[in-house]
Structure formats: C-alpha cells, structure tokens
Design a protein around this motif. Structure first.
Motif, PDB file in Angstrom:
ATOM      1  N   GLY A   1       0.802  -1.221   0.000  1.00 52.11           N
ATOM      2  CA  GLY A   1       0.000   0.000   0.000  1.00 52.11           C
ATOM      3  C   GLY A   1       0.835   1.270   0.000  1.00 52.11           C
ATOM      4  O   GLY A   1       0.309   2.378  -0.062  1.00 52.11           O
ATOM      5  N   GLY A   2       2.160   1.149   0.097  1.00 54.65           N
ATOM      6  CA  GLY A   2       3.034   2.325   0.217  1.00 54.65           C
ATOM      7  C   GLY A   2       3.178   3.084  -1.092  1.00 54.65           C
ATOM      8  O   GLY A   2       2.727   2.640  -2.145  1.00 54.65           O
ATOM      9  N   PRO A   3       3.827   4.258  -1.032  1.00 57.09           N
ATOM     10  CA  PRO A   3       3.904   5.115  -2.220  1.00 57.09           C
ATOM     11  C   PRO A   3       4.871   4.639  -3.311  1.00 57.09           C
ATOM     12  O   PRO A   3       4.741   5.052  -4.456  1.00 57.09           O
ATOM     13  CB  PRO A   3       4.372   6.455  -1.648  1.00 57.09           C
ATOM     14  CG  PRO A   3       5.047   6.125  -0.359  1.00 57.09           C
ATOM     15  CD  PRO A   3       4.392   4.891   0.168  1.00 57.09           C
ATOM     16  N   LEU A   4       5.846   3.772  -2.960  1.00 60.67           N
ATOM     17  CA  LEU A   4       6.851   3.406  -3.975  1.00 60.67           C
ATOM     18  C   LEU A   4       6.199   2.688  -5.161  1.00 60.67           C
ATOM     19  O   LEU A   4       5.474   1.715  -4.990  1.00 60.67           O
ATOM     20  CB  LEU A   4       7.934   2.513  -3.338  1.00 60.67           C
ATOM     21  CG  LEU A   4       9.051   2.070  -4.287  1.00 60.67           C
ATOM     22  CD1 LEU A   4       9.824   3.267  -4.813  1.00 60.67           C
ATOM     23  CD2 LEU A   4      10.007   1.096  -3.590  1.00 60.67           C
ATOM     24  N   GLY A   5       6.501   3.171  -6.340  1.00 62.10           N
ATOM     25  CA  GLY A   5       5.967   2.566  -7.570  1.00 62.10           C
ATOM     26  C   GLY A   5       4.687   3.238  -8.045  1.00 62.10           C
ATOM     27  O   GLY A   5       4.268   3.040  -9.180  1.00 62.10           O
ATOM     28  N   ARG A   6       4.073   4.045  -7.179  1.00 64.40           N
ATOM     29  CA  ARG A   6       2.766   4.611  -7.532  1.00 64.40           C
ATOM     30  C   ARG A   6       2.886   6.017  -8.146  1.00 64.40           C
ATOM     31  O   ARG A   6       3.932   6.610  -8.141  1.00 64.40           O
ATOM     32  CB  ARG A   6       1.886   4.690  -6.298  1.00 64.40           C
ATOM     33  CG  ARG A   6       1.517   3.316  -5.765  1.00 64.40           C
ATOM     34  CD  ARG A   6       0.566   3.435  -4.603  1.00 64.40           C
ATOM     35  NE  ARG A   6       0.303   2.132  -4.043  1.00 64.40           N
ATOM     36  CZ  ARG A   6      -0.641   1.294  -4.476  1.00 64.40           C
ATOM     37  NH1 ARG A   6      -1.427   1.657  -5.479  1.00 64.40           N
ATOM     38  NH2 ARG A   6      -0.816   0.123  -3.907  1.00 64.40           N
ATOM     39  N   TYR A   7       1.749   6.494  -8.644  1.00 67.79           N
ATOM     40  CA  TYR A   7       1.610   7.862  -9.194  1.00 67.79           C
ATOM     41  C   TYR A   7       2.539   8.081 -10.389  1.00 67.79           C
ATOM     42  O   TYR A   7       3.184   9.119 -10.490  1.00 67.79           O
ATOM     43  CB  TYR A   7       1.883   8.927  -8.116  1.00 67.79           C
ATOM     44  CG  TYR A   7       1.066   8.739  -6.865  1.00 67.79           C
ATOM     45  CD1 TYR A   7      -0.286   9.078  -6.854  1.00 67.79           C
ATOM     46  CD2 TYR A   7       1.632   8.203  -5.711  1.00 67.79           C
ATOM     47  CE1 TYR A   7      -1.048   8.885  -5.713  1.00 67.79           C
ATOM     48  CE2 TYR A   7       0.874   8.007  -4.566  1.00 67.79           C
ATOM     49  CZ  TYR A   7      -0.462   8.354  -4.574  1.00 67.79           C
ATOM     50  OH  TYR A   7      -1.218   8.154  -3.446  1.00 67.79           O
TER      51      TYR A   7
END
Ligand SMILES: Cc1cc2nc3c(=O)[nH]c(=O)nc-3n(C[C@H](O)[C@H](O)[C@H](O)COP(=O)(O)OP(=O)(O)OC[C@H]3O[C@@H](n4cnc5c(N)ncnc54)[C@H](O)[C@@H]3O)c2cc1C
Length: 532
Positions: A324-330
């Motif tokens: 669920g963390g931010p790494l890889g997202r957006y």
C-alpha cells in the motif's frame, strides 16, 4: 583526463579494489551526467555506473547490420542523393526489420538517428496489462536520451501553479518555485539556452544566453494565432544542445566510469545508510558490488523505481515499498496528441535550421480567454521544418497534464531481463477526465492547422499510447511526509541516509512543461545538499 581514458582505466579490479568512492551515480543521462559534473567539481571521488554497451558485431550481426542501415538512411544526405520515394520505402522496410529486437523503441521518431543507443527490447523486457499498453522508450548509453539526435531540446521551467497542491490526490510539491529558481538558473547557464523571455506566467522567464527573435515564418504564425485567439500566448521554444557533463567530470580527475554496468540493487548498512550499489557487469558477466556512502539514482524515472523495488530488504523500504506504500505509484506521462501535414513556407530560415526552434503555446486550452478553474489544461508546440519547393513540414504536438493516481503504478513482474534482474510491470491508463481533455486537444490541433492553412496527413488524430510523450515521471515521489512519499524535499530517501533519487521518479505531478530542466535543477540542488 579524457572521458575515454577514464572509461579504459575503470577496470573491474579498480572498482572492486576501491575501499569506497565518495559517491556512486547510477546513470549518466541528464540527471546522472549533471550529478557527476557537480559532485566531482566539489572534489568528491565519483563512480558512474552506466548500463549502456553496444554488443560487438559478431554477437548480434543481424541487428547491428539493420541498425547501421537504419542510421544511414536517416541522414539528410540520403535524401539529397536518392529519390525521396526510395528513401521512404527503405526507411519503412528497415523500421519493420528493426521491430524484430526493438518493437517498442523503433516506435520512437528519433530511433533511426541512434538505434544502437536505444535498448534492445528482447534483452530488456517489461509487461503491461493487455488493455493498458505503455511505450517505455529507453536509451542505455553515455549521456542518456538527452544526446539522441532529434531530441526535442526544449528546456522550460515549471510554472508557479505547477508546484501547488491541486486536490487531495494531487498534493503538490514540498518545494516551491522560489526554492528551485537559483538551481534552474545554474543549469540554464550551463546549458546556454537559446530563446526569448516573454513574461508569460505559464512559462517563467529563464536565463537566456543566446537571445533569439522569431524568424519571418514564426512571426507570421504567432501573429495569425494571436489574431484568431486573444487568449493565446505563443512564445518561442527555449532550447539548447546537449551538455558534455561526463567530459567535464572526467577533466576533474575525480571520475571513474564503468559502462555495461547494469545496477540491480542499492545496498544499505544495518544502521540505515546507503552503502553502495550491486550491478551486473556485462563484460565480466558477473555480479559486482561497489561501495560508497552516497548513492545517486539517476537511471531514469521507471528504471530508478525498479532499482528501489528490487532493493527492498531488511528494514529498507519495507514501509514505502509495501503493497500500500507510495513506492511505484503515481506514475505519469504527458497526454499527447500529435498532427502532421504540409504548410506554406512563408520565409522559414532554412540555413542553420534547428529543431529546438519551435513555437510554444502554453495553456492553449485558455485561448478563448475562458476562466481558469482547473490548473491543468494543455499546451501545444508547433514545428515548421523546411520542406520541398514552397512547402514546409508542419508538426503540432499538444501535451496535457496526466494527474497522479495511485492505481497508475509500477510493480515487479515475475520475468527477468537478460541479466537475471526482475523486470517491471507497468500499469498506466488515461482517466475519464483525461479522455475529455484529449477531445479538446484534437479539436485544438485541427483548429490551429486550419488557421495556418495546413493540409493535414490522412492519419487519424488521437491520443498516443501512454509513454509515447517520453516524459514519463513518478514512482518515487518527493514529499513532506514519509507515509505518502519516498524521498524528502532534498531528494534524499526517507529510509536511507545518503541515498538520493534525482531523476523524474520524484515528480509528485508532471505539470505542463517538458520535464528535463526541472530534473536537472533538482539534481543540482540535491548535489549541493549531499556535499553539505
Ligand atoms: C527523442 C526524445 C526527445 C525528447 N525531447 C525532450 C525535450 O525536448 N525536452 C525535455 O525536457 N525532455 C525531452 N525528452 C525526455 C528527456 O530526454 C528525458 O526526460 C531525460 O533524458 C531524462 O533524463 P534521465 O537522466 O532521468 O534519464 P536518461 O536520459 O534516460 O538516462 C538514463 C541513464 O541511466 C542509464 N541506466 C538505465 N538503467 C540503468 C541501470 N539499471 N544501471 C546503470 N545505468 C542505467 C542509461 O544508460 C542512461 O545513461 C525527450 C526524449 C526523447 C527520447
């Protein structure tokens, strides 16, 4: 010392034998090359690891032969000595042959200028969901994509609004335009920009080394557009030739550089400090580790994110890199619509023609003077290139902002690349809002073509597959909060001191401008922070 000599002297023995460099930089493109120049100038001993290495002819006779022919037929001289029909047929045939090993890379308009510089898609695979294609255009060679012939060379600052928060999902940047302004200027001075300042809020003024006036064709184009749409603000593009950052770094005597070094993992000490980089050495055909207390990841947005995803271990990145963390997202790319055709010449300067010398219309969605609600919108660049007789080639490219969305993301796939390193799964698609913006972009390029008396090609005008703008950013965004971002406002990892990410991976939003000037300004700022 010359860069070629530095490369020759950076043997595997010297890399493994070194107790520790002051810093390791992964990648030598716009970000990595600039970091190498800045850190060595400050006296740090720096090792640059770059994946690029063209395989010798005997290992890849077919693709090396095809690529040599592709390059030959892309030279302007080919057009001068051969009939244009022959050149066109040869180019089409060769592009089809090139698809064999470079099905994605050969879709880039600039691929024929340096086919060996772009990655081999068979050796460097990635996956996408079937209904979400993504063109990941990559160059693995010294200098990165910035030095590819045919590069757009546009270097624009982000507007003030480009840093602001726009919604809950789009939290804005943890730094503002003021914090970046001195670093923009540092890089602009190094680049030696050509162009003009216009005081237009959407294109903040830059340090211009070579002031330009529009040529007669550009003057006609800009006046015609202003007369038609009072809210349109056409300006000249701002451009520069690539910098020789690696050459400058070599001259300091503080640089080591290993090519054919495919970084796979960042090493972190038990105390949570960056400790070095593990890489697969393509020439020695084995995995090697180099040590340094400072690591700069500059391998391009997605490749850097892949490195971080591959580095999750122990306490490192367990939080930001969790499911669920931010790494890889957006992740984002500009929503791009392109149209091509022929237009009357009107005095275009044939002599010393430079592709970077285009006309840019920021926020062209506001051409009718509509009130500004949404901060996004779109801009448009128009290229007019000398053509046959009294005609010139017309290309319009409209870039709109893709908003950051958590579901547009990178994860590791089960596949591995030729060197055994896990590859990426890229899942990125246009939202309903972006599909509405695309309709506006299509009518805008058609309206501009109409006003400029352009005869457009028959090709259907629509949005390109995501990735095709080659402005991919995001994946390890910067922020004030370690819960929702991967790096802090100085581009330093929240998880490991001494680990800096300074390419487009850190962009919290893409904005409207081409990204590279901002990537370089962030890199210069992060270098100063690391040195301090
Ligand atoms: C044809 C074209 C035109 C463009 N026009 C413009 C423009 O006009 N304006 C603009 O702002 N942007 C433009 N772009 C985009 C721009 O080039 C990129 O934003 C910019 O180059 C990104 O710089 P970078 O250093 O992050 O990555 P890159 O330039 O891609 O460099 C990455 C470097 O990392 C190395 N590398 C990759 N993976 C590894 C690994 N695992 N281990 C070791 N080394 C690795 C590569 O060999 C390369 O040297 C264009 C791109 C293309 C292809």
């Amino acid at each position: 010392m010359k860069l070629t000599k530095v490369i020759r002297q950076t043997t595997l023995d010297s890399v493994e034998g070194a107790t520790a460099y002051d810093a390791i930089i992964v990648g030598s493109g716009a970000a990595g090359g600039l970091a190498a120049a800045h850190l060595t100038r400050e006296g740090l001993s720096v090792l640059v690891l770059d994946a690029g290495l063209t395989p010798p002819v005997w290992q890849r006779p077919k693709s090396r032969g095809v690529n040599a022919a592709v390059r030959l037929m892309s030279r302007p001289k080919a057009l001068q000595v051969l009939p244009s029909g022959v050149v066109w047929r040869a180019q089409t045939f060769l592009r089809a042959m090139g698809r064999d090993r470079q099905p994605v890379q050969s879709s880039c308009y600039a691929w024929p200028g340096l086919p060996n510089g772009f990655v081999d898609d068979v050796d460097n695979p990635y996956e996408t969901p079937e209904d979400k294609p993504f063109n990941w255009i990559r160059a693995h060679h010294l200098g990165g994509r910035m030095v590819v012939p045919g590069h757009g060379k546009q270097y624009l600052r982000r507007s003030l609004a480009g840093f602001a928060a726009k919604s809950e999902a789009n939290p804005g940047w943890p730094i503002d335009a003021e914090a970046l302004a001195p670093w923009y200027e540092t890089v602009e001075r190094q680049l030696g920009l050509y162009g003009q300042n216009n005081g237009v809020e959407w294109v903040p003024d830059s340090h211009i080394t070579h002031p330009l006036e529009p040529d007669p064709a550009q003057t006609h184009m800009m006046e015609t557009i202003r007369q038609e749409w009072t809210g349109a603000k056409p300006v000249l593009g701002r451009y520069a030739d690539p910098m020789d950052n690696m050459g400058q770094a070599a001259e300091t005597g503080k640089l080591a550089c290993r090519i054919g070094a495919v970084a796979s993992r960042v090493c972190v000490s038990p105390e949570g400090r960056a400790d070095g980089v593990e890489f697969y050495d393509r020439r020695a055909e084995r995995t090697v580790r180099a040590k340094a207390p400072i690591v700069f990841l500059c391998a391009s947005s997605f490749e850097t994110t892949r490195l971080l995803l591959n580095s999750r271990s122990g306490a490192f990145l367990v939080h930001s890199g969790s499911e669920g963390g931010p790494l890889g997202r957006y992740i984002m790319d500009h929503v791009s619509v392109k149209a091509e055709g022929m237009m009357p010449d009107r005095g275009i300067a044939d002599k010393d023609f430079n592709l970077g010398n285009c006309v840019y219309m920021p926020r062209f969605d506001l051409r009718a003077g509509a009130p500004e609600g949404d901060h996004s919108g779109y801009g448009m660049r128009i290229y007019q290139v000398p053509g046959p007789g009294q005609q010139s080639y017309f290309t319009a490219v409209s870039d709109a902002e893709m908003l950051p969305r958590a579901e547009n993301r990178l994860t590791l796939s089960n596949r591995r690349d030729r060197w055994g390193i896990p590859t990426l799964r890229i899942s990125c698609a246009h939202s309903e809002r972006e599909k509405t913006v695309i309709k506006g972009q299509v009518s805008a390029v058609e309206a501009v073509a109409d006003v400029l008396k352009v005869k457009l090609n028959d090709a259907k005008i629509g949005a390109s597959v995501p990735g095709s703008a080659i402005h991919e950013v995001g994946g390890a965004r910067m922020g004030d909060d370690p819960e929702t971002s991967v790096v802090d406002p100085n581009n330093q990892s929240w998880d490991a001191k001494g680990l800096y990410v300074t390419d487009g991976a850190v962009f919290p939003s893409i904005g409207l401008q081409n990204p590279t000037l901002t990537i370089m300004a962030l890199t210069a700022r992060a270098c100063a922070h690391a040195v301090a």
